[in-house]
Design an enzyme around this catalytic site. Structure first.
Site, mmCIF file in Angstrom:
data_model
loop_
_atom_site.group_PDB
_atom_site.id
_atom_site.type_symbol
_atom_site.label_atom_id
_atom_site.label_comp_id
_atom_site.label_asym_id
_atom_site.label_seq_id
_atom_site.Cartn_x
_atom_site.Cartn_y
_atom_site.Cartn_z
ATOM 1 N N GLN A 11 9.168 83.689 -33.257
ATOM 2 C CA GLN A 11 10.130 82.504 -33.386
ATOM 3 C C GLN A 11 10.033 82.088 -34.758
ATOM 4 O O GLN A 11 10.992 81.869 -35.931
ATOM 5 C CB GLN A 11 10.037 81.496 -32.349
ATOM 6 C CG GLN A 11 11.116 80.356 -32.711
ATOM 7 C CD GLN A 11 11.315 79.396 -31.558
ATOM 8 O OE1 GLN A 11 10.777 79.747 -30.427
ATOM 9 N NE2 GLN A 11 11.920 78.261 -31.868
ATOM 10 N N GLU A 71 11.286 88.749 -27.830
ATOM 11 C CA GLU A 71 12.169 88.375 -27.108
ATOM 12 C C GLU A 71 13.589 87.959 -27.862
ATOM 13 O O GLU A 71 13.537 87.630 -28.888
ATOM 14 C CB GLU A 71 11.828 86.928 -25.988
ATOM 15 C CG GLU A 71 11.429 85.823 -26.842
ATOM 16 C CD GLU A 71 12.691 84.744 -26.885
ATOM 17 O OE1 GLU A 71 13.474 84.515 -25.764
ATOM 18 O OE2 GLU A 71 12.775 84.165 -27.913
ATOM 19 N N GLY A 144 2.495 83.456 -29.319
ATOM 20 C CA GLY A 144 1.921 84.811 -28.757
ATOM 21 C C GLY A 144 2.306 85.985 -29.565
ATOM 22 O O GLY A 144 1.311 86.937 -30.003
ATOM 23 N N THR A 179 2.727 73.006 -29.581
ATOM 24 C CA THR A 179 3.763 73.630 -29.013
ATOM 25 C C THR A 179 3.330 74.427 -27.621
ATOM 26 O O THR A 179 3.857 74.818 -26.670
ATOM 27 C CB THR A 179 4.742 74.762 -29.461
ATOM 28 O OG1 THR A 179 3.888 75.601 -30.226
ATOM 29 C CG2 THR A 179 5.606 73.884 -30.492
ATOM 30 N N GLU A 254 -1.242 90.421 -58.836
ATOM 31 C CA GLU A 254 -1.688 89.282 -59.638
ATOM 32 C C GLU A 254 -1.892 87.940 -59.082
ATOM 33 O O GLU A 254 -3.195 87.540 -59.444
ATOM 34 C CB GLU A 254 -0.540 89.018 -61.093
ATOM 35 C CG GLU A 254 -1.099 88.419 -62.266
ATOM 36 C CD GLU A 254 -0.064 88.461 -63.388
ATOM 37 O OE1 GLU A 254 -0.084 87.564 -64.133
ATOM 38 O OE2 GLU A 254 0.958 89.426 -63.349
#
Length: 450
Positions: A11, A71, A144, A179, A254
């Protein structure tokens, strides 16, 4: 050509990808359907932006990018969004079930099913390149998919494209705003697995970006779109030298040559200035000296840590817009005299400077003001070890009680991997500590006898 392929995983990676490609299109004058009215050489051409876009015979410009998530919901937004015609449907890959914030699902069970498809699509993108220089990989540490699948992909890319550079843009879990409870586990497992496969990793800490949005742009509360647009500006500054002709063109290798003194010490700290809202910009014109100074304010960093407590190993200033070398040299000279900037004693205080005459572009209707000049500083400092220490501490608190470990073991991981990863990070912290120590100490003792 020196093409770069961007891979956006999970996500966070996908949403940052949206922000970045939206900005690239604006910067190069490419319309949402991929047409570019200003481009005279249809179907090919040696324009600098071809490092990031390939051209079809019909004059359509297609990003050299791949969006992957386990997902579908986030990538579906790309499939139906404003830029849906920009991407080839095969560039957007989704699985059926997500990794549920579980590194083991992203790396072993679910990720394993999709990785060959992803590599196949990367191969197709690579085949369109004449001189692929490397990969830019965008992901979060906490999720995950972002942690597990990215590390699996990096391992496989090292096998298939051994000599190509791999740069990461990684979202580091915010110290306060979280989260998922298991972010420390995922972060440490993914860092351990990708440490030897990544050449350079730019970390962005969500909380640092939250604070910048709150403080400099007066956004309350900031949304992910606000955060990602700011991150997009930063990525754009770093990649501008690859996409435009500048006075100093920096390619991927570089960056590494100048920022990475030892293979493991490859986590530069990113600082960007100026971040100001339109109403403020209307009243002030920021000089080169001011924006250069702002780069040394911890408040403008993308990771919460204090470089005043650490030592610098390398420092790279990437300017864009109305900037001349004379001003830059003056600004840097001033900083060297008055700032408490400590370099490690084995590194001369060289600032590498890149100037790009293309002024920064902003998304219309966004929060950032249109400015004449901006700078992005990449510095390798020992202070970033503070970020690892914070994460390791959280890992230890949970792991001491073996909290949540069964979810990982249930997906086919072994408990030994946890302790192995944790030891590797302890070693990384130690590496940072040793790099910052004065090299003269050892020699000093023997010298007193004479």
């Amino acid at each position: 050509m020196r093409e770069c392929i961007s891979v956006h995983v999970g996500q966070a990676g996908v949403q940052i990808g949206n922000a970045c490609w939206e900005l690239y299109c604006l910067e190069h004058g490419i319309q949402p359907d991929g047409q570019m009215p200003t481009d005279k050489t249809i179907g090919g051409g040696d324009d600098s932006f071809n490092t990031f876009f390939s051209e079809t015979g019909a004059g359509k410009h297609v990003p050299r990018a791949l969006f992957v998530d386990l997902e579908p919901t986030v990538v579906d937004e790309v499939r139906t969004g404003t830029y849906r015609q920009l991407f080839h449907p095969e560039q957007l890959i989704t699985g059926k079930e997500d990794a549920a914030n579980n590194y083991a699902r992203g790396h072993y069970t679910i990720g394993k099913e999709i990785v060959d498809l992803v590599l196949d699509r990367i191969r197709k993108l690579a085949d369109q390149c004449t001189g692929l220089q490397g990969f830019l990989i965008f992901h979060s540490f906490g999720g995950g998919t972002g942690s597990g699948f990215t590390s699996l992909l990096m391992e496989r890319l090292s096998v298939d494209y051994g000599k190509k550079s791999k740069l990461e843009f990684a979202i580091y879990p915010a110290p306060q705003v979280s989260t998922a409870v298991v972010e420390p586990y995922n972060s440490i497992l993914t860092t351990h697995t990708t440490l030897e496969h990544s050449d350079c990793a730019f970390m962005v800490d969500n909380e640092a970006i939250y604070d910048i949005c709150r403080r400099n742009l007066d956004i309350e509360p900031p949304t992910y779109t606000n955060l990602n647009r700011l991150i997009g500006q930063i990525v754009s500054s770093i990649t501008a030298s690859l996409r435009f002709d500048g006075a100093l063109n920096v390619d991927l290798t570089e960056f590494q040559t100048n920022l990475v003194p030892y293979p493991r010490i490859h986590f530069p700290l990113v600082t960007y200035a100026p971040v100001i809202s339109a109403e403020k910009a209307y009243h002030e014109q920021l000089s080169v000296a001011e924006i250069t100074n702002a780069c040394f304010e911890p408040a403008n960093q993308m990771v919460k840590c204090d470089p005043r407590h650490g030592k610098y190993m390398a420092c790279c200033m990437l300017y864009r817009g109305d900037v001349v070398p004379k001003d830059v040299n003056a600004a840097i000279a001033t900083i060297k005299t008055k700032r408490t900037i400590q370099f490690v004693d084995w590194c001369p205080t060289g600032f590498k400077v890149g100037i790009n005459y293309q002024p920064p572009t902003v998304v219309p209707g966004g929060d950032l003001a249109k400015v004449q000049r901006a700078v992005c500083m990449l510095s390798n400092t020992t202070a970033i070890a503070e970020a690892w220490a914070r994460l390791d501490h959280k890992f230890d608190l949970m792991y001491a009680k073996r909290a949540f470990v069964h979810w990982y073991v249930g997906e086919g991981m072994e408990e030994g991997e946890f302790s192995e990863a944790r030891e590797d990070l302890a070693a990384l912290e130690k590496d940072y500590e040793e790099v910052g120590m004065d090299s003269a100490e050892g020699e000093g003792e023997g010298a007193e006898e004479y």
